[in-house]
Design a protein around this motif. Structure first.
Motif, PDB file in Angstrom:
ATOM      1  N   GLN A 237       0.832  -1.205   0.000  1.00  0.00           N
ATOM      2  CA  GLN A 237       0.000   0.000   0.000  1.00  0.00           C
ATOM      3  C   GLN A 237       0.868   1.257   0.000  1.00  0.00           C
ATOM      4  N   ALA A 238       1.926   1.265   0.817  1.00  0.00           N
ATOM      5  CA  ALA A 238       2.840   2.417   0.833  1.00  0.00           C
ATOM      6  C   ALA A 238       3.552   2.557  -0.501  1.00  0.00           C
ATOM      7  N   ASN A 239       3.929   1.424  -1.089  1.00  0.00           N
ATOM      8  CA  ASN A 239       4.613   1.443  -2.385  1.00  0.00           C
ATOM      9  C   ASN A 239       3.694   1.953  -3.487  1.00  0.00           C
ATOM     10  N   ASP A 240       2.451   1.514  -3.468  1.00  0.00           N
ATOM     11  CA  ASP A 240       1.484   1.961  -4.478  1.00  0.00           C
ATOM     12  C   ASP A 240       1.175   3.451  -4.335  1.00  0.00           C
ATOM     13  N   THR A 241       1.157   3.949  -3.093  1.00  0.00           N
ATOM     14  CA  THR A 241       0.917   5.375  -2.889  1.00  0.00           C
ATOM     15  C   THR A 241       2.026   6.210  -3.504  1.00  0.00           C
ATOM     16  N   VAL A 242       3.275   5.761  -3.326  1.00  0.00           N
ATOM     17  CA  VAL A 242       4.410   6.454  -3.950  1.00  0.00           C
ATOM     18  C   VAL A 242       4.292   6.419  -5.464  1.00  0.00           C
ATOM     19  N   ARG A 243       3.926   5.259  -6.007  1.00  0.00           N
ATOM     20  CA  ARG A 243       3.792   5.131  -7.455  1.00  0.00           C
ATOM     21  C   ARG A 243       2.714   6.056  -8.002  1.00  0.00           C
ATOM     22  N   ASP A 244       1.533   6.072  -7.351  1.00  0.00           N
ATOM     23  CA  ASP A 244       0.436   6.902  -7.843  1.00  0.00           C
ATOM     24  C   ASP A 244       0.789   8.383  -7.787  1.00  0.00           C
ATOM     25  N   GLN A 245       1.454   8.788  -6.708  1.00  0.00           N
ATOM     26  CA  GLN A 245       1.827  10.194  -6.596  1.00  0.00           C
ATOM     27  C   GLN A 245       2.900  10.566  -7.623  1.00  0.00           C
ATOM     28  N   GLN A 246       3.827   9.631  -7.878  1.00  0.00           N
ATOM     29  CA  GLN A 246       4.861   9.884  -8.874  1.00  0.00           C
ATOM     30  C   GLN A 246       4.270   9.964 -10.270  1.00  0.00           C
TER      31      GLN A 246
END
Length: 470
Positions: A237-246
């Motif tokens: 979930q933390a990794n996906d949040t970084v990806r979506d924001q990037q």
């Protein structure tokens, strides 16, 4: 960051000098190309006189083939010189950025972290600090080579190319640069809106690193309670949040860069229409006029297009610099005074005199503590969780300073002692043991600087005893 760049000013000057030479050779190369076209035009009957070489030097009165061959050889020599200058620039830039700025800045941040008080580490997660020493340092160094130097080069190049183009035709120059104000407005709008996105991205990366470090440090707990699936989900979930924001950042950059490039290419369309009209009406020549102007405009457009990358990088640099300089500019709360009392050996009489302490304002942990511990006595402090037992020990070793009152050892206020003398006279066994990635001997002798002490422990058999205890 300008102050940081000033510390490496001689390396920056070398890069700027190399770029100035590259700019001169580019202009000379364009000039020779235009002269070659005009020489061909003269021999084909499209021109009444031979053009002059740079500096007003006449072309040798020989055969057309030799004249063209001479200009081609000059162009080749200039190209080889530019290749060497580009090589030299890459070497100097690599040494300046990766061997000096990054290494020095990373060492400064690490050195400052070693001297900051516990209060600073209470307020910042370890994952965030790790990211600042690694990723954010590179963001700061990019300000020097990608922003500062490139921005100076951009201004220098635009100035030289503008002068060169104005000398050919002022009206054509103004017409081809009509889109430039629009570029600057778009760049200013982009910079204003992308900066918060980069700040947000770094915070999310900090959170991702925090999840990772906590799971690595607490791997026994995770496995002991069978929480692997939940922790994997948490990390994803933390990794996906970084990806979506990037992806949101990439979307803005992917729109901004092509728009700037499109506007710069529109200048070439204006050149073909208006410049072609000037050539047809014999107001400028084809080679040293239109072709050289087109090459200069292409170089100018390329430099202006770099503005998109510079604007993007400067926002990343500012975001990273805020986090790096937050560490470097943090005052050292606990340190030795300018004229400390030197104590080589302490007896160990500890006295708390009306000590008050709080980690947060208006939330006291210790209030009016008065306690005397004679030298050589064993004292146990009992109390519930959060009652302040560990805080008492932290005040003795000066991990924190009391808000009021004082702690003395052998009658001397611990704040008046040299910090190294104080802590080298104290042996501490923390509630949670920690071992460095080193030998057991090195871990036991960690508080002693000399290697001979470690060897002495080994020779006396104390190391094997420690292994048994562990």
């Amino acid at each position: 960051m300008l102050g940081l760049a000033w510390e490496y000013r001689w390396g920056c000057v070398q890069l700027l000098c190399l770029q100035a030479l590259l700019l001169v050779t580019a202009l000379v190369g364009l000039q020779f190309s235009g002269i070659g076209i005009d020489v061909l035009g003269f021999h084909l009957g499209g021109r009444n006189d031979l053009p002059l070489l740079p500096g007003g030097i006449p072309i040798p009165d020989t055969t057309p083939s030799f004249q063209v061959l001479l200009l081609a050889a000059a162009t080749l020599v200039i190209a080889m010189l530019r290749a060497w200058l580009n090589y030299a620039y890459a070497i100097v830039s690599g040494k300046l950025v990766h061997e000096q700025i990054v290494v020095d800045l990373r060492a400064r941040v690490y050195d400052k972290l070693q001297r900051l008080s516990f209060r600073f580490f209470d307020e910042h997660a370890s994952g965030s600090l790790i990211n600042r020493v690694t990723g954010d340092v590179h963001a700061v160094r990019s300000f020097v080579d990608t922003v500062l130097i490139q921005l100076v080069i951009l201004v220098l190049s635009i100035g030289c190319y503008l002068v060169y183009m104005i000398r050919i035709d002022l009206g054509l120059t103004l017409a081809c640069l009509a889109t430039t104000p629009v570029m600057w407005l778009i760049t200013a709008f982009f910079s204003r809106h992308i900066r918060p996105q980069y700040d947000r991205h770094r915070d999310l990366v900090d959170r991702l690193i925090l999840v990772l470090t906590e799971n690595l440090n607490g791997v026994h707990v995770v496995k002991g309670f069978g929480r692997e699936p939940e922790e994997i989900t948490k990390f994803n979930q933390a990794n996906d949040t970084v990806r979506d924001q990037q992806q949101s950042v990439f979307l803005r950059v992917s729109i901004f860069t092509p728009v700037i490039q499109l506007l710069s290419q529109l200048n070439l369309v204006i050149l073909l229409i208006y410049g072609g009209h000037l050539v047809v009406n014999d107001r400028i020549s084809l080679g040293t006029g239109l072709v050289v102007f087109a090459g200069s405009l292409q170089q100018l457009s390329s430099q202006v297009s770099n503005l998109a990358g510079i604007a993007n990088t400067i926002q990343q640099s500012l975001s990273g610099a805020r986090r790096v300089f937050e560490i470097l500019d943090t005052p050292i709360e606990v340190c030795s005074r300018p004229d400390p009392v030197r104590m080589s050996r302490l007896r160990g009489e500890i006295v708390f005199q009306d000590v008050n302490f709080s980690y947060l304002p208006d939330k006291p942990v210790l209030q009016h503590i008065g306690l005397t511990i004679p030298a050589g006595k064993r004292v146990a402090i009992l109390g519930g969780t959060g009652s302040g037992k560990s805080t008492l020990l932290s005040l003795i070793a000066r991990f924190y300073d009391p808000n009021s009152g004082k702690v003395t050892i052998d009658g001397v206020d611990v704040r008046d002692m040299h910090l190294d003398d104080l802590r080298r006279n104290i042996g501490i066994v923390f509630q949670e043991s920690f071992l460095f990635s080193n030998t057991i001997a090195a871990n036991i002798a960690f508080g002693h600087r000399s290697e001979e002490h470690t060897s002495e422990l080994q020779s006396r058999g104390l190391i094997s005893y420690a292994v048994f205890c562990l």
